[in-house]
Design a protein around this motif. Sequence first.
Motif, PDB file in Angstrom:
ATOM      1  N   LEU A 175       0.750  -1.251  -0.084  1.00 20.38           N
ATOM      2  CA  LEU A 175       0.022   0.001   0.007  1.00 20.38           C
ATOM      3  C   LEU A 175       0.801   1.047   0.093  1.00 20.38           C
ATOM      4  N   VAL A 176       1.852   1.306   0.992  1.00 20.64           N
ATOM      5  CA  VAL A 176       2.845   2.410   0.974  1.00 20.64           C
ATOM      6  C   VAL A 176       3.445   2.628  -0.413  1.00 20.64           C
ATOM      7  N   TRP A 177       3.967   1.634  -0.858  1.00 19.78           N
ATOM      8  CA  TRP A 177       4.703   1.559  -2.220  1.00 19.78           C
ATOM      9  C   TRP A 177       3.632   2.084  -3.253  1.00 19.78           C
ATOM     10  N   TRP A 178       2.500   1.654  -3.217  1.00 19.88           N
ATOM     11  CA  TRP A 178       1.604   2.082  -4.486  1.00 19.88           C
ATOM     12  C   TRP A 178       1.451   3.504  -4.135  1.00 19.88           C
ATOM     13  N   LEU A 179       1.348   4.220  -2.895  1.00 20.75           N
ATOM     14  CA  LEU A 179       1.086   5.700  -2.596  1.00 20.75           C
ATOM     15  C   LEU A 179       2.263   6.519  -2.992  1.00 20.75           C
ATOM     16  N   GLY A 180       3.467   5.693  -3.247  1.00 21.18           N
ATOM     17  CA  GLY A 180       4.808   6.417  -3.641  1.00 21.18           C
ATOM     18  C   GLY A 180       5.408   7.024  -2.503  1.00 21.18           C
ATOM     19  N   SER A 181       5.308   6.629  -1.295  1.00 17.52           N
ATOM     20  CA  SER A 181       5.900   6.918  -0.109  1.00 17.52           C
ATOM     21  C   SER A 181       6.849   6.165   0.819  1.00 17.52           C
ATOM     22  N   LEU A 182       7.232   5.120  -0.125  1.00 19.01           N
ATOM     23  CA  LEU A 182       7.985   3.800   0.702  1.00 19.01           C
ATOM     24  C   LEU A 182       9.391   4.368   1.024  1.00 19.01           C
ATOM     25  N   THR A 183       9.922   4.325   2.284  1.00 23.14           N
ATOM     26  CA  THR A 183      11.268   4.663   2.627  1.00 23.14           C
ATOM     27  C   THR A 183      11.776   3.765   3.530  1.00 23.14           C
ATOM     28  N   LEU A 184      12.943   3.802   3.775  1.00 20.21           N
ATOM     29  CA  LEU A 184      13.681   2.872   4.934  1.00 20.21           C
ATOM     30  C   LEU A 184      12.954   2.882   6.281  1.00 20.21           C
ATOM     31  N   VAL A 185      12.471   4.125   6.649  1.00 24.08           N
ATOM     32  CA  VAL A 185      12.057   4.060   7.826  1.00 24.08           C
ATOM     33  C   VAL A 185      10.738   3.264   8.035  1.00 24.08           C
ATOM     34  N   GLN A 186       9.787   3.122   6.701  1.00 24.46           N
ATOM     35  CA  GLN A 186       8.708   2.241   6.682  1.00 24.46           C
ATOM     36  C   GLN A 186       8.989   0.943   6.600  1.00 24.46           C
ATOM     37  N   LEU A 187      10.123   0.522   6.184  1.00 24.08           N
ATOM     38  CA  LEU A 187      10.572  -0.761   6.028  1.00 24.08           C
ATOM     39  C   LEU A 187      11.049  -1.367   7.511  1.00 24.08           C
ATOM     40  N   VAL A 188      11.648  -0.753   8.280  1.00 25.23           N
ATOM     41  CA  VAL A 188      12.170  -0.670   9.705  1.00 25.23           C
ATOM     42  C   VAL A 188      11.014  -0.795  10.356  1.00 25.23           C
ATOM     43  N   ALA A 189       9.968   0.089  10.309  1.00 29.70           N
ATOM     44  CA  ALA A 189       8.839  -0.070  11.120  1.00 29.70           C
ATOM     45  C   ALA A 189       8.031  -1.596  11.131  1.00 29.70           C
ATOM     46  N   VAL A 190       7.962  -1.960   9.718  1.00 30.96           N
ATOM     47  CA  VAL A 190       7.065  -3.149   9.531  1.00 30.96           C
ATOM     48  C   VAL A 190       7.981  -4.169  10.231  1.00 30.96           C
ATOM     49  N   ALA A 191       9.375  -4.183   9.816  1.00 30.23           N
ATOM     50  CA  ALA A 191      10.006  -5.172  10.461  1.00 30.23           C
ATOM     51  C   ALA A 191      10.136  -5.456  11.941  1.00 30.23           C
ATOM     52  N   LEU A 192       9.816  -4.121  12.649  1.00 31.38           N
ATOM     53  CA  LEU A 192       9.746  -4.039  14.279  1.00 31.38           C
ATOM     54  C   LEU A 192       8.417  -4.687  14.412  1.00 31.38           C
ATOM     55  N   VAL A 193       7.061  -4.244  13.975  1.00 31.57           N
ATOM     56  CA  VAL A 193       6.113  -4.806  14.173  1.00 31.57           C
ATOM     57  C   VAL A 193       5.833  -6.222  13.968  1.00 31.57           C
ATOM     58  N   ALA A 194       6.403  -6.712  12.592  1.00 37.55           N
ATOM     59  CA  ALA A 194       6.247  -8.253  12.377  1.00 37.55           C
ATOM     60  C   ALA A 194       7.094  -8.882  13.516  1.00 37.55           C
ATOM     61  N   GLY A 195       8.401  -8.321  14.069  1.00 40.34           N
ATOM     62  CA  GLY A 195       9.087  -8.936  14.964  1.00 40.34           C
ATOM     63  C   GLY A 195       8.548  -9.275  16.239  1.00 40.34           C
ATOM     64  N   ILE A 196       7.483  -8.130  16.497  1.00 37.41           N
ATOM     65  CA  ILE A 196       6.840  -8.272  17.942  1.00 37.41           C
ATOM     66  C   ILE A 196       6.026  -9.462  17.907  1.00 37.41           C
ATOM     67  N   GLY A 197       5.206  -9.573  16.739  1.00 35.99           N
ATOM     68  CA  GLY A 197       4.225 -10.692  16.545  1.00 35.99           C
ATOM     69  C   GLY A 197       5.050 -12.090  16.331  1.00 35.99           C
ATOM     70  N   ARG A 198       6.063 -12.298  15.851  1.00 30.18           N
ATOM     71  CA  ARG A 198       7.140 -13.374  15.947  1.00 30.18           C
ATOM     72  C   ARG A 198       7.699 -13.530  17.053  1.00 30.18           C
ATOM     73  N   THR A 199       7.967 -12.707  18.259  1.00 31.17           N
ATOM     74  CA  THR A 199       8.382 -12.947  19.382  1.00 31.17           C
ATOM     75  C   THR A 199       7.116 -13.702  20.365  1.00 31.17           C
ATOM     76  N   LEU A 200       6.031 -12.853  20.148  1.00 28.24           N
ATOM     77  CA  LEU A 200       4.737 -13.614  20.700  1.00 28.24           C
ATOM     78  C   LEU A 200       4.544 -14.848  20.419  1.00 28.24           C
ATOM     79  N   SER A 201       4.735 -15.224  19.230  1.00 27.35           N
ATOM     80  CA  SER A 201       4.606 -16.651  18.530  1.00 27.35           C
ATOM     81  C   SER A 201       5.596 -17.533  19.347  1.00 27.35           C
ATOM     82  N   HIS A 202       6.804 -17.101  19.301  1.00 27.37           N
ATOM     83  CA  HIS A 202       7.894 -18.038  19.759  1.00 27.37           C
ATOM     84  C   HIS A 202       7.497 -18.134  21.360  1.00 27.37           C
ATOM     85  N   ALA A 203       7.148 -17.324  22.063  1.00 30.50           N
ATOM     86  CA  ALA A 203       6.764 -17.627  23.495  1.00 30.50           C
ATOM     87  C   ALA A 203       5.586 -18.645  23.600  1.00 30.50           C
ATOM     88  N   ALA A 204       4.586 -18.225  22.751  1.00 38.74           N
ATOM     89  CA  ALA A 204       3.429 -19.204  22.865  1.00 38.74           C
ATOM     90  C   ALA A 204       3.699 -20.662  22.430  1.00 38.74           C
TER      91      ALA A 204
END
Length: 412
Positions: A93-122
């Motif tokens: 979506l962000v890429w389609w809107l033309g506003s994709l940046t490294l900050v966006q990539l890092v933010a997605v990586a962090l949020v997905a990482g939180i989900g992965r951490t929760l999954s690993h613990a459970a």
Amino acid sequence: MTQLYRDRHFATYWIGQAASEFGDRVSELALPLIAITVVGASSIEVGVLTAAVWAPQLLSLFIGAWVDQQPRKRRLLIVSDLLQALAVATLPLVWWLGSLTLVQLVAVALVAGIGRTLSHAAYAPFFASLVARDRYVQANSLLSATRSGSFVAGPALGGALIQTLGAPVAMIVDAASFAFSAHMTGRVRVTERPPADHSGTLVRRAAHGFRYLWRHPYMAASLRCCTTLNFFSFVAMALVLLYASRTLGLSAGAIGLAFGAGAVAGLAGAVLAGRIARWIGAGCTIAVGAVLFSAPYALLPLASGPGWAKVAVLALVEAISGFGIMLFDINLNALQTAVVHDDLRSRVSGAFATVNYGIRPLGALVGGVLGSVAGIGPTLVMAAVGGTLSIGWLVKSPILGTRAIEDLRPVD
């Protein structure tokens, strides 16, 4: 083995995990390639992005202590899948809107990482409720075989999708795989063990899990070995795609083909891990796997000549490494499940992940800096040597002498 994969509830979970693994292979290739080709990231910025994927694991100690007191681990696995699906779906979506940046990539990586951490613990207590003790190695072999299979077809599929549709659009596949995994896990019915201890604060429970881990004869040695292995492997992993793309000049399709071809050996390792453990012992298999996983990175700087030769070297490195990590992971995961008490699984796995996975961002950052300063080739050789030395932690531990996982019992 046949009885296990005919178990309806295990098979349902297994199918969901298979879909998620295939989606992950696409995003693992697409995310750094988005940074490299769309955003124009440097080696240090790629290292930062790789670090962001694993940084949330530093919270595993406390997330694990919290998860231990939750009665429904299956529900937490579903929540983690949905969180990762939503995070990954924002990239196209962000890429389609033309506003994709490294900050966006890092933010997605962090949020997905939180989900992965929760999954690993459970996952650890859920797995112990889903699978009988004498099936631990078999279940890990089946799950790991699927994971290895995803490394065979996933990168080739990912490379084709990226080359045809573009890396941001290809991320939709990973988002859909997480949604499907959540749906399949929701259909699994297991009798989950209720939490045994509701006393103490979150910090005290987390500290107890860490003390148990640090003093445990099996877990402490495996923690030190895994942490060393992960640090040096991520020094290398932060640079492999950059090296293949920029130094070797390989296309996304060629890289995906090399990774997929090399991953066939990982599938073989998953299938043979139990047999090799019965032949030379589970502990020796773990040690051999650690060496085979690390050492091949030293071969990458030898890649030269025509394109097919470069692809062949990359595939060979992935093949040896993939075979080794299956021998290591399958047997070590089964051993850890066998020697930890049920009431402590999430907090111990959380403490383990905090150190073991928490070192990965540091390794990625060090890899990015060293690759920029010393050169990518010398850094890959250093990572190969350092990772191989991780078996030193197993020499004086009871792990190396372990023959059969089913003979082990939880340690007080």
